[in-house]
Every structure is written in C-alpha cells, then in structure tokens.
Design an enzyme around this catalytic site. Structure first.
Site, PDB file in Angstrom:
ATOM      1  N   SER A  34       0.870  -1.319  -0.030  1.00  0.00           N
ATOM      2  CA  SER A  34       0.004  -0.137  -0.130  1.00  0.00           C
ATOM      3  C   SER A  34       0.767   1.243  -0.072  1.00  0.00           C
ATOM      4  O   SER A  34       1.861   1.100   0.606  1.00  0.00           O
ATOM      5  CB  SER A  34      -0.854  -0.058   1.292  1.00  0.00           C
ATOM      6  OG  SER A  34      -1.691   1.523   1.350  1.00  0.00           O
ATOM      7  N   TYR A  49      -0.529  -0.801  10.295  1.00  0.00           N
ATOM      8  CA  TYR A  49      -1.042  -1.067   8.947  1.00  0.00           C
ATOM      9  C   TYR A  49       0.386  -0.646   8.097  1.00  0.00           C
ATOM     10  O   TYR A  49       0.851  -1.324   7.159  1.00  0.00           O
ATOM     11  CB  TYR A  49      -2.187  -0.465   8.458  1.00  0.00           C
ATOM     12  CG  TYR A  49      -2.403  -0.734   7.250  1.00  0.00           C
ATOM     13  CD1 TYR A  49      -3.293  -1.832   6.654  1.00  0.00           C
ATOM     14  CD2 TYR A  49      -2.341   0.532   6.269  1.00  0.00           C
ATOM     15  CE1 TYR A  49      -3.256  -1.956   5.386  1.00  0.00           C
ATOM     16  CE2 TYR A  49      -2.606   0.338   4.957  1.00  0.00           C
ATOM     17  CZ  TYR A  49      -3.102  -1.031   4.183  1.00  0.00           C
ATOM     18  OH  TYR A  49      -3.589  -1.066   2.846  1.00  0.00           O
ATOM     19  N   LYS A  65       3.035  -2.794   5.988  1.00  0.00           N
ATOM     20  CA  LYS A  65       3.189  -2.723   4.402  1.00  0.00           C
ATOM     21  C   LYS A  65       4.598  -2.496   3.806  1.00  0.00           C
ATOM     22  O   LYS A  65       5.034  -2.531   2.856  1.00  0.00           O
ATOM     23  CB  LYS A  65       2.001  -1.688   3.865  1.00  0.00           C
ATOM     24  CG  LYS A  65       0.568  -2.337   4.028  1.00  0.00           C
ATOM     25  CD  LYS A  65       0.191  -3.191   3.175  1.00  0.00           C
ATOM     26  CE  LYS A  65      -1.138  -3.962   3.332  1.00  0.00           C
ATOM     27  NZ  LYS A  65      -1.344  -5.118   2.735  1.00  0.00           N
TER      28      LYS A  65
END
Length: 113
Positions: free
Chosen positions: A11, A23, A27
């Site tokens: 991402s 997150y 990533k």
C-alpha cells in the site's frame, strides 16, 4: 526449476499515514521483504515484486462522506481516486516485465510524493 514471479500487494500507506502505525509497518515490511526474497530467489529464476495501491474506487471508498473524498482527492496530484484497472495495469507490468525485480510500484496518482 521453473521461472516465476511472486507478486505482493502492499500500500502507498507504507510511506507513513497518521493513526495507522500497525498497517503502515506491515506494508513497509512487505516492500522491504521483496528485496530480501528477490535476493534469495533470483538464483532460482523467481522474481519477487510488489504493487502498492493508493486510494482505489471500491464499495468501501464509495461509502466515504463526500467531504472526506473531496479532501483526499485534493491531495492526489492526478486529481482522482484510482480505479481497479489502474492496479491491473501495474500488476500486468510486474508480471510481464522480466527485468523488474525486488521493487515496489506505487500506484497512487502521486499521493505518496
């Protein structure tokens, strides 16, 4: 063995995004692992790459409040939210370009810049 390619989905949030520490870390680690896995697997004819989408038009993003969507679009140099075909094009390139290896492609309209 047979040549091949492992394609990971990361991402553009991997560059940092307030309030998403776990997150973002995951990533970013995935993108870094592409380099390590490429070095380990290249001698076997296996490429390892990643595609890192930005905001993409999905049922979830269509459900955003219009003012939040507008504020996000203002930050994207391409002045639009991506569509699934944008991600498809990057995935296709990653698979077809036999010289592309160990890297992550940001497909985010320039948002991470």
């Amino acid at each position: 063995g047979q040549p091949g390619v492992i394609v990971n989905l990361s991402s553009c949030a991997r560059h940092g995004n307030r309030g998403q520490t776990a997150y973002v870390s995951a990533k970013a680690a995935l993108a870094a692992n592409c380099v390590t896995w490429m070095r380990e697997l290249a001698p076997h004819g296996i490429r390892v790459v990643a595609v890192a989408p930005g905001m993409v038009e999905t049922p979830m993003t269509r459900g955003m409040k219009q003012n939040a969507r507008d504020a996000l679009i203002e930050r994207i140099p391409c002045a639009r939210i991506g569509v699934p075909h944008d991600i498809y094009q990057a995935l296709r390139f990653s698979i077809e370009c036999e010289y592309f290896n160990g890297r992550t492609i940001d497909v985010d309209g320039g948002l991470a810049m």
